[in-house]
Enzyme design. Structure first.
Site, short mmCIF file in Angstrom:
data_model
loop_
_atom_site.label_atom_id
_atom_site.label_comp_id
_atom_site.label_asym_id
_atom_site.label_seq_id
_atom_site.Cartn_x
_atom_site.Cartn_y
_atom_site.Cartn_z
N SER A 85 24.87 20.69 8.30
CA SER A 85 24.12 19.53 8.76
C SER A 85 24.58 19.11 10.16
O SER A 85 25.48 19.72 10.73
CB SER A 85 24.29 18.36 7.77
N THR A 100 23.36 29.43 5.70
CA THR A 100 23.58 28.52 4.56
C THR A 100 22.28 27.89 4.09
O THR A 100 21.94 27.94 2.91
CB THR A 100 24.58 27.42 4.95
N THR A 125 15.05 16.61 4.26
CA THR A 125 15.20 15.55 5.26
C THR A 125 13.87 15.24 5.92
O THR A 125 13.00 16.12 6.05
CB THR A 125 16.22 15.98 6.34
N ASP A 126 13.72 13.99 6.36
CA ASP A 126 12.51 13.63 7.10
C ASP A 126 12.46 14.29 8.48
O ASP A 126 11.41 14.30 9.13
CB ASP A 126 12.39 12.10 7.24
N GLU A 127 13.57 14.89 8.89
CA GLU A 127 13.59 15.53 10.21
C GLU A 127 12.66 16.74 10.28
O GLU A 127 12.32 17.20 11.37
CB GLU A 127 15.02 15.92 10.60
N TYR A 153 18.65 22.66 13.20
CA TYR A 153 18.94 22.05 11.90
C TYR A 153 17.66 21.78 11.12
O TYR A 153 17.50 22.22 9.98
CB TYR A 153 19.74 20.76 12.06
N LYS A 157 16.08 23.48 7.61
CA LYS A 157 15.74 22.71 6.42
C LYS A 157 14.26 22.90 6.06
O LYS A 157 13.91 23.01 4.88
CB LYS A 157 16.06 21.23 6.62
N PRO A 275 19.86 17.33 23.66
CA PRO A 275 18.55 17.97 23.86
C PRO A 275 17.62 17.75 22.67
O PRO A 275 18.04 17.84 21.51
CB PRO A 275 18.91 19.46 24.00
#
Length: 338
Positions: A85, A100, A125-127, A153, A157, A275
């Site tokens: 994360s 991972t 995640t909401d990302e 990241y 996900k 960034p």
């Protein structure tokens, strides 16, 4: 019921282990964690001697190990928190995030298929949705918002989510996915306790850019309640967004901490932005509220006050993290059990 919680020595996973071990004494909870930088077994001290809890050290991407574990334990439910994360780390080394977050998820899915797991739940995640403009407070992420990732990241996900949903479509694997907003609460590191520790020491508190990036903050106990509901009552093949309608700028969070500690805002230091920094996250949790009856118990003001007090009352926990001492706990605690 026999449940494996992967990544259960991390922040959210650790809180979920506490929740499940204490709420369901008849369930067996197995905590699998590799104990990388984010894994802290000291978080599990209050439950480590409970008869329905067991810790196993291992890597979700190690296929032989995972297959052997699933064959031996015969899990009914998998709840996968395990993930590399933090966006900054993914910018430095994207490869480990693929290994991972994507490959590890694939291994868990294959083990779930092979050994007849009744529910596989992916904690996302909401990302994965990217970001929202700061000047459109009327816009929110829904489960139908297109995936539009901004960092290695979030891309890893999102890839994992797609594998999970594809396994349901292709193989009939009984899966669910949840996508949450930023969590806070006990046993969290690094953001809030780092800010608290630096403020207590009268050290500068770094804030990216102008601090106007907005996050929707969710108390970790509300998140755990939501996942509990999903694995018991959620519809197979569905995605559920979990958010608390508690939007705050990063600057507001830091200001709240400083005010609670009676420290001056002059400690705030603005640093170069990272960034691709997403501007705003905001979740619409209507689906989980309507279908499963979930409602968050905490608003940000009460939740953050309680959280700050928890860190003030548990200095040894976060001081061990800052010193690196927490990494020795596994060897000390389990040397006679291995």
């Amino acid at each position: 019921m026999n449940i494996i919680v992967t990544g259960g020595a991390g922040f959210i996973g650790g809180n979920f282990v506490h929740h499940m071990v204490n709420k369901y004494p008849d369930y067996q909870i197995v905590n699998l964690d590799l104990l990388t930088y984010a894994g802290n077994l000291e978080t599990l001290k209050p439950v480590e001697d409970k008869p329905n809890y067991k810790f196993v050290k291992g890597d979700i991407a190690d296929e032989a190990f995972i297959m052997d574990l699933f064959e031996k334990e015969k899990f009914d439910v998998v709840v996968n928190f395990a993930a590399e994360s933090h966006v900054d780390r993914s910018i430095e080394d994207p490869g480990i995030f693929v290994q991972t977050n994507v490959m590890g998820t694939r291994v868990l899915l294959d083990a779930s298929r092979k050994f007849g797991v009744k529910r596989y739940h992916q904690v996302s995640t909401d990302e994965v949705y990217g970001d929202l403009p700061l000047d459109r407070p009327d816009l929110f992420f829904t489960e139908n918002t297109p995936i539009h990732t901004s960092s290695p990241y979030s891309a890893s996900k999102a890839s994992a989510d797609l594998f999970v949903l594809a396994y349901h479509r292709t193989f009939g694997t009984p899966v669910t996915v949840s996508r949450c907003s930023n969590n806070y609460g006990p046993y969290h590191f690094p953001l809030i306790p780092l800010m608290i520790s630096r403020a207590l020491a009268d050290e500068e508190l770094p804030v990216y850019g102008n601090g106007e990036n907005v996050r929707d903050w969710l108390h970790v106990s509300d998140h755990c309640e939501a996942i509990d509901l999903i694995i018991h009552k959620g519809k197979v093949g569905e995605v559920y967004n979990i958010g608390g309608h508690n939007e705050r700028t990063n600057l507001q969070v830091v200001q709240t901490i400083l005010k609670a500690l009676d420290k001056p805002e002059s400690l705030i230091k603005y640093v170069k932005d990272r960034p691709g920094h997403d501007r705003r996250y905001a979740i619409d949790p209507t689906k989980i509220e309507t279908e499963l009856g979930w409602k968050p118990k905490y608003n940000f003001d009460t939740g953050i006050a309680q959280t700050i007090q928890w860190y003030l009352d548990n200095e040894d926990w976060w001081k061990h993290i800052i010193s690196g001492e927490y990494q020795n706990y596994f060897a000390e605690m389990y040397k006679d059990r291995l």
